[in-house]
Design a protein around this motif. Structure first.
Motif, short mmCIF file in Angstrom:
data_model
loop_
_atom_site.label_atom_id
_atom_site.label_comp_id
_atom_site.label_asym_id
_atom_site.label_seq_id
_atom_site.Cartn_x
_atom_site.Cartn_y
_atom_site.Cartn_z
N PHE A 116 -8.80 4.74 -4.08
CA PHE A 116 -7.75 3.75 -3.85
C PHE A 116 -8.39 2.40 -3.59
CE2 PHE A 116 -3.51 2.60 -2.78
CZ PHE A 116 -3.62 1.62 -1.82
N ASP A 117 -7.92 1.39 -4.27
CA ASP A 117 -8.42 0.04 -4.10
C ASP A 117 -7.80 -0.51 -2.81
OD1 ASP A 117 -9.65 -2.36 -4.55
OD2 ASP A 117 -8.17 -3.04 -6.03
N ASP A 135 -0.51 -3.37 -7.75
CA ASP A 135 -1.91 -2.97 -7.70
C ASP A 135 -2.09 -1.60 -7.06
OD1 ASP A 135 -1.12 -4.14 -5.24
OD2 ASP A 135 -3.20 -4.54 -4.70
N SER A 191 -3.84 1.44 -9.04
CA SER A 191 -4.96 2.15 -8.43
C SER A 191 -4.72 3.65 -8.40
CB SER A 191 -5.20 1.65 -7.00
OG SER A 191 -5.61 0.31 -7.02
#
Length: 155
Positions: free
Chosen positions: A4-5, A87, A91
């Motif tokens: 996970f970003d 995002d 991700s």
């Protein structure tokens, strides 16, 4: 490599409580990455991951809305509330891609991929039915190609 970003909220005026909640959720996601390294099909871990990712997406959406309320610029669009959490969903798609490449029969990863696709198209939109239908129609051919490629690799 983390699945996970972990980008925190960009709002410089966030409260200490929200910052702590964000960090706690990120720590839990880091722990889930470790769980998946041992057992990538752990149903309970996937369920908890979905809860956390949805929570983080909602948090980011709230932060974005608060930031927009403080801005007086007319440049912001009415659909930008979903951009803050996009995002997260991207991700998650990358995370599932990594796990599916490792084991194409990981039904938990496939389920989470569908969850991320669906939530990523509906999250933060006021006109959910129209937006979802349009976005899903756009995504389906690409996703179908991805699925067929993964199945072909497994044969």
């Amino acid at each position: 490599q983390a699945l996970f970003d972990r980008h925190g909220p960009d709002d410089g005026e966030e409260t200490l409580e929200s910052s702590r909640a964000w960090q706690h959720a990120v720590q839990e996601l880091d722990y889930l990455d470790q769980v998946f390294a041992v057992d990538a099909k752990n149903y309970h871990a996937w369920s908890h991951r979905q809860f956390l990712v949805l929570l983080l997406a909602q948090y980011q959406q709230q932060q974005q809305q608060q930031q927009q309320e403080r801005q007086t610029s007319l440049e912001s669009s009415s659909d930008s509330s979903s951009e803050s959490s996009s995002d997260i969903w991207a991700s998650e798609l990358l995370a599932t891609q990594q796990l599916i490449q490792t084991d194409v029969r990981n039904n938990s990863a496939w389920n989470h991929r569908w969850f991320a696709l669906h939530q990523g198209t509906t999250h933060g939109h006021k006109n959910t039915t129209t937006t979802t239908t349009h976005k899903m129609a756009t995504l389906l051919p690409t996703e179908l190609d991805y699925v067929l490629q993964q199945i072909a690799l497994d044969v």
